[in-house]
Design an enzyme around this catalytic site. Structure first.
Site, PDB file in Angstrom:
ATOM      1  N   HIS A 104      27.050   4.631 110.211  1.00 60.94           N
ATOM      2  CA  HIS A 104      25.194   3.517 110.741  1.00 60.94           C
ATOM      3  C   HIS A 104      25.497   2.215 109.645  1.00 60.94           C
ATOM      4  O   HIS A 104      24.863   1.032 110.864  1.00 60.94           O
ATOM      5  CB  HIS A 104      24.711   4.166 109.525  1.00 60.94           C
ATOM      6  CG  HIS A 104      23.289   3.623 110.306  1.00 60.94           C
ATOM      7  ND1 HIS A 104      22.879   2.968 111.069  1.00 60.94           N
ATOM      8  CD2 HIS A 104      21.680   2.926 109.115  1.00 60.94           C
ATOM      9  CE1 HIS A 104      21.137   2.451 111.324  1.00 60.94           C
ATOM     10  NE2 HIS A 104      21.320   2.314 110.142  1.00 60.94           N
TER      11      HIS A 104
ATOM     12  N   HIS B  72      21.034   5.643 117.184  1.00 57.75           N
ATOM     13  CA  HIS B  72      20.791   4.869 119.027  1.00 57.75           C
ATOM     14  C   HIS B  72      21.463   6.550 119.964  1.00 57.75           C
ATOM     15  O   HIS B  72      21.802   5.414 121.236  1.00 57.75           O
ATOM     16  CB  HIS B  72      22.090   3.574 118.622  1.00 57.75           C
ATOM     17  CG  HIS B  72      21.809   2.951 118.039  1.00 57.75           C
ATOM     18  ND1 HIS B  72      20.429   1.655 118.338  1.00 57.75           N
ATOM     19  CD2 HIS B  72      22.183   1.825 117.150  1.00 57.75           C
ATOM     20  CE1 HIS B  72      19.965   0.844 117.068  1.00 57.75           C
ATOM     21  NE2 HIS B  72      21.272   1.052 116.606  1.00 57.75           N
TER      22      HIS B  72
ATOM     23  N   GLU C 109      27.980   5.806 118.257  1.00 55.06           N
ATOM     24  CA  GLU C 109      26.597   6.382 119.135  1.00 55.06           C
ATOM     25  C   GLU C 109      26.583   4.341 119.064  1.00 55.06           C
ATOM     26  O   GLU C 109      25.066   3.791 119.962  1.00 55.06           O
ATOM     27  CB  GLU C 109      25.862   5.631 117.856  1.00 55.06           C
ATOM     28  CG  GLU C 109      25.864   4.506 116.549  1.00 55.06           C
ATOM     29  CD  GLU C 109      25.083   4.664 116.018  1.00 55.06           C
ATOM     30  OE1 GLU C 109      23.535   4.810 115.725  1.00 55.06           O
ATOM     31  OE2 GLU C 109      24.632   3.752 114.835  1.00 55.06           O
ATOM     32  N   ASN C 110      27.636   3.484 119.270  1.00 55.64           N
ATOM     33  CA  ASN C 110      27.308   1.764 119.322  1.00 55.64           C
ATOM     34  C   ASN C 110      28.258   1.340 120.698  1.00 55.64           C
ATOM     35  O   ASN C 110      28.141   0.008 121.069  1.00 55.64           O
ATOM     36  CB  ASN C 110      27.357   1.236 118.282  1.00 55.64           C
ATOM     37  CG  ASN C 110      26.377   1.119 117.084  1.00 55.64           C
ATOM     38  OD1 ASN C 110      26.934   1.676 115.923  1.00 55.64           O
ATOM     39  ND2 ASN C 110      25.322   1.265 117.583  1.00 55.64           N
TER      40      ASN C 110
ATOM     41  N   HIS D 144      24.947   9.398 108.682  1.00 53.73           N
ATOM     42  CA  HIS D 144      24.523   8.166 109.482  1.00 53.73           C
ATOM     43  C   HIS D 144      23.285   7.800 108.489  1.00 53.73           C
ATOM     44  O   HIS D 144      21.859   8.524 108.871  1.00 53.73           O
ATOM     45  CB  HIS D 144      24.209   8.423 110.929  1.00 53.73           C
ATOM     46  CG  HIS D 144      24.042   7.399 111.480  1.00 53.73           C
ATOM     47  ND1 HIS D 144      25.534   6.881 111.987  1.00 53.73           N
ATOM     48  CD2 HIS D 144      23.297   6.546 111.883  1.00 53.73           C
ATOM     49  CE1 HIS D 144      25.081   5.670 112.475  1.00 53.73           C
ATOM     50  NE2 HIS D 144      24.373   5.693 112.756  1.00 53.73           N
TER      51      HIS D 144
ATOM     52  N   HIS E 205      28.218  -0.002 109.230  1.00 57.48           N
ATOM     53  CA  HIS E 205      29.586  -1.137 110.454  1.00 57.48           C
ATOM     54  C   HIS E 205      30.041  -1.859 108.871  1.00 57.48           C
ATOM     55  O   HIS E 205      30.253  -2.695 109.285  1.00 57.48           O
ATOM     56  CB  HIS E 205      28.518  -1.976 110.675  1.00 57.48           C
ATOM     57  CG  HIS E 205      27.813  -1.179 112.285  1.00 57.48           C
ATOM     58  ND1 HIS E 205      28.224  -1.659 113.167  1.00 57.48           N
ATOM     59  CD2 HIS E 205      27.678   0.364 112.266  1.00 57.48           C
ATOM     60  CE1 HIS E 205      27.296  -1.131 114.105  1.00 57.48           C
ATOM     61  NE2 HIS E 205      26.869   0.064 114.103  1.00 57.48           N
TER      62      HIS E 205
ATOM     63  N   ASP F 198      31.562   3.637 113.894  1.00 54.38           N
ATOM     64  CA  ASP F 198      30.812   3.393 114.656  1.00 54.38           C
ATOM     65  C   ASP F 198      31.479   2.346 115.537  1.00 54.38           C
ATOM     66  O   ASP F 198      32.052   0.834 115.272  1.00 54.38           O
ATOM     67  CB  ASP F 198      29.356   2.358 113.897  1.00 54.38           C
ATOM     68  CG  ASP F 198      28.513   3.144 113.211  1.00 54.38           C
ATOM     69  OD1 ASP F 198      29.201   4.049 111.630  1.00 54.38           O
ATOM     70  OD2 ASP F 198      27.619   3.358 113.166  1.00 54.38           O
TER      71      ASP F 198
HETATM   72 FE   LIG Z   1      25.887   2.042 114.204  1.00 52.56          FE
HETATM   73 FE   LIG Z   2      22.879   4.041 112.935  1.00 53.38          FE
END
Ligand SMILES: [Fe+2]
Ligand SMILES: [Fe+2]
Length: 271
Positions: A176, A68, A39-40, A151, A178, A8
């Protein structure tokens, strides 16, 4: 052949360490294909089209996302037109994006990339097991190297998916949470597995966000802005070696690149 999955990417710090160090990292580690979960990337949530283009220009071959995915709605056009970015395969057919991608690695091998979302402690979504069965039925038979980004939140959920897909795909790598897990391994059927690859972004943080802001909201129930943090930026990834002919994984190892290592490998200093 050698594949890197980058975990991520959080905010500008995450994007910057990837774009600065990846060209040199690809050479140093002799990497044939890079997949990144982004996604982040857009201030902690979603992915902007300009960021998609910068990541691809820096040497990312395929992008996965997660819960996200649509936070930046501009990304829907990229999802509709580009062939190297996927949505979670267990999102409904009406959700923008493709359910799998096939990209060509530097060594010429075609590699399938699939993203799936877990269902434990997460927003309800279609069955990931049914979705991967559908995808495996659709993938070209000659594409033997197949990477699944699962994820998901729960380690049990991730282990279940890894065991279910053992012998059917090259790697099941988690994203997901992290947080990097120390359980990288190759299952008996030849599938590389790890519960979570970890986060690419500021580690002096709560999952990439400012500690003081998250703490304030948690203790006082007052909403605050969960800004992306800035300290201790690291690139977290996992490298999988695979046999292109069979698609079986032969090795798996974690890759953590600190800011100073990234500066050294890219031959530049952060201003
Ligand atoms: Fe994430
Ligand atoms: Fe996520």
């Amino acid at each position: 052949m050698r594949i890197l999955l980058i975990g991520d990417i959080v905010g500008k710090p995450g994007e910057r360490i990837v774009t600065r160090s990846l060209p040199a990292l690809r050479r140093r580690e002799a990497i044939d294909l890079v997949i990144a979960n982004a996604e982040n990337a857009a201030e902690g949530s979603g992915l902007a089209p300009s960021q998609y283009r910068r990541l691809i220009a820096a040497g990312v071959d395929c992008i996965t996302l997660g819960d996200h995915i649509y936070r930046r709605s501009e990304i829907c056009e990229v999802l509709a037109t580009e062939t190297n970015i996927v949505k979670p395969a267990n999102y409904p057919a009406t959700a923008p994006g493709r359910t799998w991608a096939v990209v060509t690695a530097a060594n010429g091998t075609r590699v399938a990339v699939v993203s799936l979302l877990g269902r434990v402690f997460m927003r309800p979504v279609d069955c990931p097991w049914a979705a991967i069965d559908r995808v495996l039925g659709e993938l070209p038979a000659d594409v033997k190297v197949r990477v699944v980004d699962f994820h998901a939140e729960a380690t049990s959920d991730k282990q279940l998916m890894g065991r279910y897909l053992d012998g059917k795909v090259t790697a099941v790598l988690g994203t997901h949470t992290h947080v990097t897990t120390a359980d990288e391994q190759i299952f008996p059927g030849g599938t590389a597995f790890q519960c979570d690859v970890g986060m690419t972004g500021p580690h002096e943080s709560i999952l990439g966000r400012r500690i003081d802001r998250v703490l304030e909201t948690t203790m006082t129930f007052q909403p605050t802005q969960f800004e992306v943090a800035s300290g201790d930026v690291r690139l977290s990834g996992t490298i999988v070696d695979a046999d292109p002919a069979s698609g079986r994984a032969t090795a798996i190892r974690r890759l953590i690149v600190t800011q100073s290592e990234a500066d050294a490998v890219s031959g530049e200093r952060e201003a």
